[in-house]
Design a protein around this motif. Structure first.
Motif, short mmCIF file in Angstrom:
data_model
loop_
_atom_site.label_atom_id
_atom_site.label_comp_id
_atom_site.label_asym_id
_atom_site.label_seq_id
_atom_site.Cartn_x
_atom_site.Cartn_y
_atom_site.Cartn_z
N PRO A 78 -6.49 7.95 3.38
CA PRO A 78 -6.30 7.14 1.92
C PRO A 78 -5.10 6.67 1.02
CG PRO A 78 -6.71 9.46 1.73
CD PRO A 78 -6.61 9.17 3.73
N CYS A 79 -5.77 5.29 0.78
CA CYS A 79 -3.65 4.69 0.49
C CYS A 79 -4.04 4.12 -0.76
CB CYS A 79 -3.77 3.76 1.31
SG CYS A 79 -4.73 2.73 1.41
N SER A 80 -3.57 4.27 -1.94
CA SER A 80 -3.01 2.82 -2.94
C SER A 80 -3.00 1.72 -3.08
CB SER A 80 -2.34 3.60 -4.41
OG SER A 80 -3.77 4.97 -4.40
N LEU A 81 -3.71 0.51 -4.20
CA LEU A 81 -2.64 -0.47 -3.79
C LEU A 81 -2.31 -1.15 -4.61
CD1 LEU A 81 -3.04 -3.22 -2.74
CD2 LEU A 81 -5.27 -3.79 -4.38
N HIS B 76 2.43 10.72 -8.06
CA HIS B 76 1.60 10.60 -6.55
C HIS B 76 1.70 11.80 -6.37
CE1 HIS B 76 2.66 8.28 -2.88
NE2 HIS B 76 2.29 8.16 -2.81
N VAL B 77 0.09 12.12 -5.61
CA VAL B 77 -0.16 12.88 -4.50
C VAL B 77 -0.68 12.53 -3.41
CG1 VAL B 77 -0.93 14.14 -6.69
CG2 VAL B 77 -2.37 13.02 -5.78
N ASP B 78 -0.67 13.53 -2.63
CA ASP B 78 -1.87 12.90 -1.31
C ASP B 78 -2.23 14.75 -0.79
OD1 ASP B 78 -2.53 11.99 0.64
OD2 ASP B 78 -0.32 12.34 2.72
N PHE B 79 -2.91 14.26 -0.16
CA PHE B 79 -4.27 15.63 0.48
C PHE B 79 -4.36 16.16 2.08
CE2 PHE B 79 -5.81 12.42 -3.19
CZ PHE B 79 -6.36 12.70 -3.85
N HIS B 80 -3.99 17.27 1.47
CA HIS B 80 -4.03 17.86 2.88
C HIS B 80 -5.48 17.89 3.79
CE1 HIS B 80 -2.04 20.61 6.05
NE2 HIS B 80 -3.22 21.47 5.45
N ASP B 81 -5.17 17.38 5.12
CA ASP B 81 -5.96 17.85 5.59
C ASP B 81 -7.50 16.42 4.77
OD1 ASP B 81 -5.31 19.51 7.87
OD2 ASP B 81 -6.72 21.05 6.45
N CYS B 82 -7.34 15.29 4.42
CA CYS B 82 -8.45 15.06 3.75
C CYS B 82 -8.62 14.07 4.48
CB CYS B 82 -7.00 13.54 2.73
SG CYS B 82 -8.09 12.60 1.98
N LEU C 12 0.68 -1.07 -0.26
CA LEU C 12 0.01 0.42 0.44
C LEU C 12 0.72 1.41 0.07
CD1 LEU C 12 -2.68 -1.26 2.73
CD2 LEU C 12 -2.54 -1.14 -0.01
N VAL C 13 0.55 2.24 -0.85
CA VAL C 13 1.46 3.60 -0.80
C VAL C 13 0.55 4.60 -0.53
CG1 VAL C 13 3.32 2.62 -2.62
CG2 VAL C 13 0.66 4.30 -2.79
N VAL C 14 0.50 5.65 0.70
CA VAL C 14 0.29 6.59 0.58
C VAL C 14 -0.46 7.36 -0.25
CG1 VAL C 14 -0.26 8.56 3.09
CG2 VAL C 14 0.80 6.71 2.81
N GLY C 15 -2.21 8.00 0.03
CA GLY C 15 -2.91 9.21 -1.45
C GLY C 15 -3.54 8.43 -2.27
N GLN C 16 -2.80 8.82 -3.97
CA GLN C 16 -3.42 8.43 -5.08
C GLN C 16 -2.22 8.24 -6.01
OE1 GLN C 16 -6.47 10.87 -6.52
NE2 GLN C 16 -6.79 9.60 -8.17
N VAL C 17 -2.52 7.56 -6.31
CA VAL C 17 -1.29 6.70 -7.97
C VAL C 17 -2.49 7.51 -8.77
CG1 VAL C 17 0.23 5.27 -8.94
CG2 VAL C 17 0.14 6.10 -6.76
#
Length: 628
Positions: free
Chosen positions: A400-403, A386-392, A234-239
């Motif tokens: 949130p995580c991606s597989l 690869h992005v991650d969200f502030h105060d998601c 798993l990776v943090v955020g969205q790919v």
């Protein structure tokens, strides 16, 4: 080739039997993997019934029809492809046997065929009517008392749980055991549990997380070939499965602001009804083109300036942009990501709490998403965003995580990803039992069927089951329902219909233990002993209590709901009661549909002459088939 092929019951049975012989190679705990090779030399190794049936090159329309029914059922429940074929073949054999035993008034070949077909259709319609009217109640009475509730606590794979705890890990391990390699079942079970724990919404039911994962799974996973399965993570955020179209340079600790567009970054130049004239060598028309281009560049500069004012540094586009947009964005210090799929834009909008901008001249602050970071990520041979969200947490109340699903070959990685999605579908149906209803055509068949059903019969309702109703695997469901069907058929005067379905269910249990008939007899004897001891009453399904599970030496112990009798079942795992019920209904509907077919029309012939040829077709049997 003749445009019409007469279809008889034995033809359908032969076709389904061929499919059964294929899936039996990988069915049960001792089932192996099936190797397929294509003309291109590509090989595929799989235990998944869905993958095996989809890879077959089928020419017969009946076989294609059966496979389509299996795939539609698998899309809903995520499981049961091989069991579907086995139950279908068993039912068709028994229907064929009963139809051939019916007394015939005439001894001619044609009359016998007609009588057999009529008897088979009547049996199929009676089975379907029986299932829609009484099967739910029989499962609630004969199976549910021996079931237990699924525990969604302690989803973390690192948590040590009792060996007999009815938890999600046990259910997933049983599910993956029939689809993937045995050495990877526990790994993917733990990976799925970690995924569920990350997407566990606060203050919402479990079904909300499962619905979200099922609807957004294409955008939430990435398959990578050329790496071991153990590299899946798993990776943090969205790919986002696109690369940067322009160079990106962002500080690690500085928040990034992004805007996504559903169209082109091109302001509206022409008014409604205005036409741009083009010509060769005419100064006036040439001037209009120059004026048009100048006006477009000025408006585009205004849009870029507005984005700079809002602090935007990342532009996400659903469509490919012009080189002018790339140049202006690069000059303004913005990076461009284009050709982003609709699924990924939708997921980005849900996680960021924003919406794609339909008109670039109407960009407001609420269209801007704040990202913790935006950077490239290398997955195998491809580079993505690869992005991650502030105060998601304020938007989705989850982490949130991606597989990332890895495999030595592309086909293996794709199979593992499909197995993960099917596992989510299975969990969703287990947690939200639904009551299937017959279609309009099926209701017509049921109303026309000559069934001896009682109008005042009481139906159960699987929709009233507590969420997460599971039962020990390894034939427990089939043996329990087999017994209650036989008892019900004897008491209600429906021995033929009940015995048909009961014997078909028991054939699944026999196939599971075909490598060890003694083990099958032992498990069946223990279940039957418990049923006979407490056949006078069944207590309702109740929640699992602390004393219900007694840890053993690696044994999985499940309580029967009679008088606290304990049935010891070792290493069988768990399976969903609702998924089993859905499978039986799907099989019975498929049987009824198959036996309604009289002939196959081969429409690949000349379509212009086909109506005239059909009008001259004789529906009599060929002379060489007049006698046996």
């Amino acid at each position: 080739m003749q445009p019409v092929e007469h279809l008889h019951l034995e033809h359908v049975l032969q076709t389904v039997s061929v499919l059964e012989s294929v899936v039996l190679r990988s069915f049960g705990p001792e089932g192996g993997q099936v190797l397929f090779t294509r003309d291109t030399g590509q090989a595929m190794l799989s235990r998944s019934g869905r993958c095996i049936l989809s890879a077959l090159q089928l020419e017969h329309p009946v076989a294609r029809m059966v496979v389509q029914c299996v795939l539609k059922h698998s899309n809903v429940t995520g499981d049961g492809s091989k069991t579907f074929i086995i139950v279908l073949a068993s039912l068709l054999r028994m229907i064929h046997t009963m139809a051939c035993k019916e007394p015939k008034l005439s001894h001619t070949y044609k009359s016998r065929r007609i009588a057999e077909a009529a008897t088979a259709r009547q049996l199929a319609d009676e089975l379907l009517a029986f299932a829609f009217e009484r099967l739910e109640h029989l499962i609630a009475v004969g199976v549910v008392p021996y079931a237990c509730n699924l525990s969604w606590e302690n989803l973390s794979a690192k948590t040590q749980l009792p060996a007999n705890s009815p938890c999600v890990q046990r259910l997933l391990a049983s599910f993956y055991h029939s689809r993937l390699s045995r050495i990877h079942c526990d790994f993917f079970s733990d990976l799925t549990c970690n995924l569920l724990s990350h997407w566990k919404f606060k203050h919402r039911q479990v079904s909300a997380s499962l619905h979200f994962l099922n609807n957004n799974f294409p955008a939430l996973h990435t398959t990578v070939s050329g790496f071991p399965v153990s590299y899946s993570r798993l990776v943090v955020g969205q790919v986002i499965h696109r690369d940067f179209a322009t160079p990106c340079h962002f500080s690690e600790n500085q928040p990034v602001r992004a805007v996504c567009f559903s169209g082109y970054l091109q302001p509206k130049i022409l008014n409604s009804g205005e036409v741009l004239a083009l010509g060769r060598g005419q100064q006036g028309e040439e001037g209009s083109v120059v004026e048009f281009k100048a006006r477009a560049e000025r408006l585009l500069d205004c849009v870029i300036a507005n984005l700079q004012r809002l602090g935007v540094s990342v532009l996400l586009f659903a469509l490919k942009q012009s080189p002018v947009v790339h140049s202006l964005a690069q000059q303004a210090g913005m990076c461009v990501v284009e050709c982003v799929s609709e699924d990924e834009l939708s997921l980005f909008a849900q996680l960021s709490g924003t919406q794609p901008v339909p008109d670039c001249q109407l960009i407001e602050p609420h269209h801007v998403a704040t990202l913790t970071f935006c950077r490239p990520i290398q997955l195998g041979p491809h580079r993505y965003v690869h992005v991650d969200f502030h105060d998601c947490g304020q938007n989705v109340e989850a982490k949130p995580c991606s597989l990332v699903v890895c495999g030595p070959a592309e086909a293996q990685a794709d199979q593992s990803a499909r197995a993960l999605q099917d596992a989510i579908r299975m969990l969703l149906l287990t947690w939200e039992p639904t009551e299937p209803t017959p279609t309009a055509l099926e209701r017509t068949w049921l109303s026309n069927a000559n069934t001896p059903l009682h109008a005042d019969s009481q139906r159960g309702s699987l929709s009233t089951l507590e969420p997460g109703c599971v039962i020990p695997a390894g034939g427990t469901f089939e043996v329990l329902l087999n017994q209650v069907l036989l008892q019900h058929g004897t008491s209600r005067g429906l021995p033929a219909i009940s015995k048909l379905l009961a014997d078909a269910l028991l054939s699944v249990a026999r196939q599971l233990y075909s490598h060890s008939p003694r083990c099958f007899l032992q498990i069946q004897a223990r279940l039957l002993s418990s049923i006979q001891t407490y056949s006078h009453t069944f207590s309702p399904l109740r929640k699992q209590e602390k004393d219900d599970c007694i840890p053993g030496d690696g044994e999985q112990r499940m309580y029967c709901r009679g008088e606290d009798d304990i049935v010891f079942i070792s290493n069988l795992g768990l399976e969903s009661v609702c998924c089993k019920y859905q499978l039986l209904l799907a099989v019975l509907q498929c049987v009824s549909s198959l036996l309604q077919v009289d002939a196959v029309l081969h429409t690949h012939t000349d379509l212009q002459t086909l109506p005239r040829r059909l009008a001259n077709i004789s529906w009599e049997e060929p002379e060489n088939e007049a006698e046996d």
